[in-house]
Design an enzyme around this catalytic site. Structure first.
Site, PDB file in Angstrom:
ATOM      1  CE1 TYR A  85      -3.386  -2.199   5.612  1.00 21.04           C
ATOM      2  CE2 TYR A  85      -2.827  -0.022   4.766  1.00 21.04           C
ATOM      3  CZ  TYR A  85      -3.236  -1.327   4.545  1.00 21.04           C
ATOM      4  OH  TYR A  85      -3.481  -1.761   3.269  1.00 21.04           O
ATOM      5  CB  SER A 118      -0.898   0.001   1.242  1.00 21.93           C
ATOM      6  OG  SER A 118      -1.508   1.256   1.440  1.00 21.93           O
TER       7      SER A 118
END
Length: 271
Positions: free
Chosen positions: A158, A145
Site C-alpha cells: 500500500y 494517502s
C-alpha cells in the site's frame, strides 16, 4: 474551465469512499459515470443518486481497472454518454489482507495491491487524457494517502503504491498542465468503510473523516478553484478550500506538498 463539461468519472464507485464521492459530486451538480468491478453495487449507487436527483445523468460501467481493454471501453462509453469527461477521480484501490511487515507478508498479495493501486490509475488516466487534451481542459484527482510519504511497519504494498501514485501525479502535471489539464492528490483521511473497519490499525478509533470533506475538495478542484495547486497533495479533514487558497502562494513558493528528494542543503550535489 470553459471547454470542460461538468461531468465526472469515478472509479471504485460501487462501495466505500467511491460511493460517497459519487453521491456527493451528484449533489454538487456533476453528471456521472460510475466504474467498478461489480455491476450490482454500481446499480445500487446509481439508484440512490437518481432518487435524490432525478435529472442527473448517471452511467454504470462495470470494469476491472487493471484490464486495459476494459478500461478503454468504459472510458470511451463515458466520453460518448456524458459528452466528454471533465473530471476523473481515480479512487479504486485495495490494501493487503494482513497487517504485517514484508518479511511476514505474502509477496503476491503485496503485488496485487501495487497493481490495482498503480496500474489502475495509470490505465484510466491514459485513456481519459486524449479527450481532455483535445478539449484543452480537464481535471484528474488521484485518491492518495499519507502512507505514500511516510514509512510504516506494515502494509508495504500500500505504501509503495501510494508513493508511486504521487509520482504519477507529478509526472502528469509536468506533462499536461500547460495544455489545460490539472491533477491533484487528495488524501481522504480515515473514512468509515468496510476496508478501514477491518484494519487492526484502526481498532478503537473514535474520530473518522467525513467523506463530505473529500467531496468538497474534489468539487473545488474539478471546478477550477484550486488549479494553483495542481501536481500537489492535499488532505481532507485537515485542508479546506479556504485554507488552501489562503496558503496557495506559500505552498507554490516553497514547492511544498509534492513528492521529491530532500536535500541536505544548497551544496547537496543531488539537490
Amino acid at each position: 474551465m470553459s471547454n470542460q463539461p461538468r461531468t465526472a468519472l469515478v472509479t471504485g464507485a460501487g462501495r466505500g469512499i467511491g460511493r460517497g464521492l459519487a453521491r456527493g459530486l451528484a449533489a454538487a451538480g456533476w453528471e456521472l459515470a460510475l466504474v467498478g468491478r461489480t455491476a450490482e453495487h454500481l446499480d445500487a449507487v446509481a439508484a440512490e443518486i437518481r432518487a435524490a436527483h432525478p435529472d442527473r445523468t448517471v452511467l454504470t460501467l462495470p470494469a476491472d481497472v487493471t484490464v486495459a481493454d476494459q478500461v478503454t471501453a468504459v472510458v470511451a462509453a463515458a466520453e460518448q454518454g456524458l459528452g466528454g469527461i471533465g473530471l476523473l477521480v481515480n479512487n479504486a484501490g485495495v490494501i493487503e489482507r494482513q497487517e504485517v511487515d514484508l518479511a511476514a507478508d505474502d509477496v503476491e498479495d503485496v503485488w496485487r495491491v501495487i497493481e490495482v493501486n498503480v496500474r489502475g490509475p495509470l490505465l484510466v488516466t491514459h485513456a481519459a487524457l486524449p479527450g481532455m487534451l483535445a478539449r484543452g481542459a480537464g481535471h484528474i484527482v488521484n485518491i492518495n494517502s499519507g502512507s505514500g510519504h511516510r514509512p510504516s511497519p506494515v502494509y508495504t504494498g500500500y505504501g509503495i503504491s501510494k508513493g508511486a501514485l504521487a509520482r504519477l501525479t507529478t509526472m502528469v502535471h509536468t506533462q499536461v498542465a500547460d495544455r489545460g489539464v490539472r491533477v491533484l492528490d487528495v488524501a481522504p483521511g480515515v473514512v468509515v468503510t468496510d476496508m478501514t473497519q477491518a484494519m487492526p490499525l484502526h481498532d478503537g478509533r473514535a474520530e473518522w473523516t467525513p467523506v463530505e470533506a473529500s467531496v468538497d475538495l474534489i468539487d473545488a478542484f474539478g471546478s477550477g478553484r484550486l488549479d494553483a495547486l495542481s501536481g500537489r497533495f492535499v488532505r481532507a479533514g485537515t485542508d479546506t478550500e479556504e485554507s488552501l487558497l489562503a496558503h496557495a502562494e506559500r505552498i507554490v513558493a516553497a514547492d511544498a506538498r509534492t513528492l521529491r528528494l530532500a536535500a541536505w542543503g544548497d551544496d547537496d550535489p543531488v539537490a
